[in-house]
Design a protein around this motif. Sequence first.
Motif, short mmCIF file in Angstrom:
data_model
loop_
_atom_site.label_atom_id
_atom_site.label_comp_id
_atom_site.label_asym_id
_atom_site.label_seq_id
_atom_site.Cartn_x
_atom_site.Cartn_y
_atom_site.Cartn_z
N GLY A 66 0.82 -1.20 0.00
CA GLY A 66 0.00 0.00 0.00
C GLY A 66 0.86 1.25 0.00
O GLY A 66 2.09 1.19 0.02
N GLU A 67 0.22 2.41 -0.01
CA GLU A 67 0.93 3.68 -0.04
C GLU A 67 1.48 4.08 1.32
O GLU A 67 2.57 4.65 1.42
CB GLU A 67 0.02 4.78 -0.59
CG GLU A 67 -0.33 4.63 -2.05
CD GLU A 67 0.89 4.74 -2.94
OE1 GLU A 67 1.74 5.62 -2.68
OE2 GLU A 67 1.01 3.94 -3.88
N GLY A 68 0.70 3.83 2.37
CA GLY A 68 1.15 4.22 3.70
C GLY A 68 0.01 4.61 4.60
O GLY A 68 -1.16 4.64 4.19
N THR A 79 3.98 9.16 10.08
CA THR A 79 3.65 8.61 8.78
C THR A 79 4.54 7.42 8.50
O THR A 79 5.77 7.50 8.64
CB THR A 79 3.84 9.66 7.68
OG1 THR A 79 2.96 10.76 7.93
CG2 THR A 79 3.52 9.07 6.31
N ARG A 81 5.40 4.09 5.78
CA ARG A 81 5.24 3.55 4.43
C ARG A 81 5.98 2.21 4.34
O ARG A 81 6.87 1.94 5.16
CB ARG A 81 5.80 4.52 3.39
CG ARG A 81 5.10 5.89 3.40
CD ARG A 81 5.70 6.83 2.37
NE ARG A 81 5.12 8.17 2.45
CZ ARG A 81 4.01 8.54 1.86
NH1 ARG A 81 3.33 7.67 1.11
NH2 ARG A 81 3.55 9.77 1.97
N ILE A 100 -3.12 6.63 3.43
CA ILE A 100 -2.52 7.53 2.45
C ILE A 100 -2.62 6.86 1.08
O ILE A 100 -1.85 5.95 0.77
CB ILE A 100 -1.05 7.81 2.80
CG1 ILE A 100 -0.94 8.45 4.18
CG2 ILE A 100 -0.40 8.71 1.74
CD1 ILE A 100 0.48 8.57 4.68
N GLY A 101 -3.59 7.24 0.30
CA GLY A 101 -3.67 6.70 -1.06
C GLY A 101 -4.33 5.35 -1.19
O GLY A 101 -4.12 4.66 -2.19
N VAL A 104 -4.16 -0.67 2.77
CA VAL A 104 -2.81 -1.16 3.07
C VAL A 104 -2.89 -2.53 3.73
O VAL A 104 -3.95 -2.93 4.24
CB VAL A 104 -2.03 -0.19 3.99
CG1 VAL A 104 -1.86 1.17 3.34
CG2 VAL A 104 -2.71 -0.06 5.35
N THR A 184 15.91 0.21 0.92
CA THR A 184 14.61 -0.30 1.38
C THR A 184 14.83 -1.62 2.11
O THR A 184 14.44 -2.68 1.63
CB THR A 184 13.63 -0.50 0.20
OG1 THR A 184 14.25 -1.34 -0.79
CG2 THR A 184 13.25 0.82 -0.42
#
Length: 201
Positions: A66-68, A79, A81, A100-101, A104, A184
């Motif tokens: 997902g975006e976060g 926040t 992610r 967020i977006g 998730v 990452t």
Amino acid sequence: MTNARSITVEATPATPWRNGGGVTRELLVWPGPADWRLRISVADIAADGPFSAFPGVRRWFTLLAGEGVALDFADQSLTLRPGDAPLGFDGAAAPGCRLIGGPVRDLNLMVRSGTGGMAAVSRGAAWSAPAGAQAGLFARVPGRWRSGDQQHTLSAHSLLWFDAPPPGGWRFEPDAPGSIESNTPALAGWWLHHIPEGLSP
């Protein structure tokens, strides 16, 4: 590896939340569902809403897909992610969660007694379970867990767990080597452990 258990997310029943905002898949509870002291789960969050409160529980949280999310605690907002380090916090805090977006998927480690932890798999680095711990690996991508001459193949989004972990350095080798990137480090998987109360150093 007679004491190894392998649990996949997709083969685990989903329990809908009472508020309709998502589902949870309970991968592992110890010693049992009614009186658990260790709980590992994956949740799919589809809508904004508060986390459930777990007084007396230490909780670790990291995003799988997902975006976060933005987590609103009483004293701060954070926040998170996919790829960020796992967040450890008091389970009683029950932060608000804002997507967020879009939806998730997240991984949760909860410890009610004793100590625990969650650490990202790192390229080229071995990991060893602490003395007295139960421990395992959650694989975000498919690959192989290795320890000495032992190995176990894992599919994406699956948990390998040992109540009595084999000693020595553990490694996780993704089927696609590029799954572990230097910027990452949390994308390939996470080492998880729990030291029951009375055995903690």
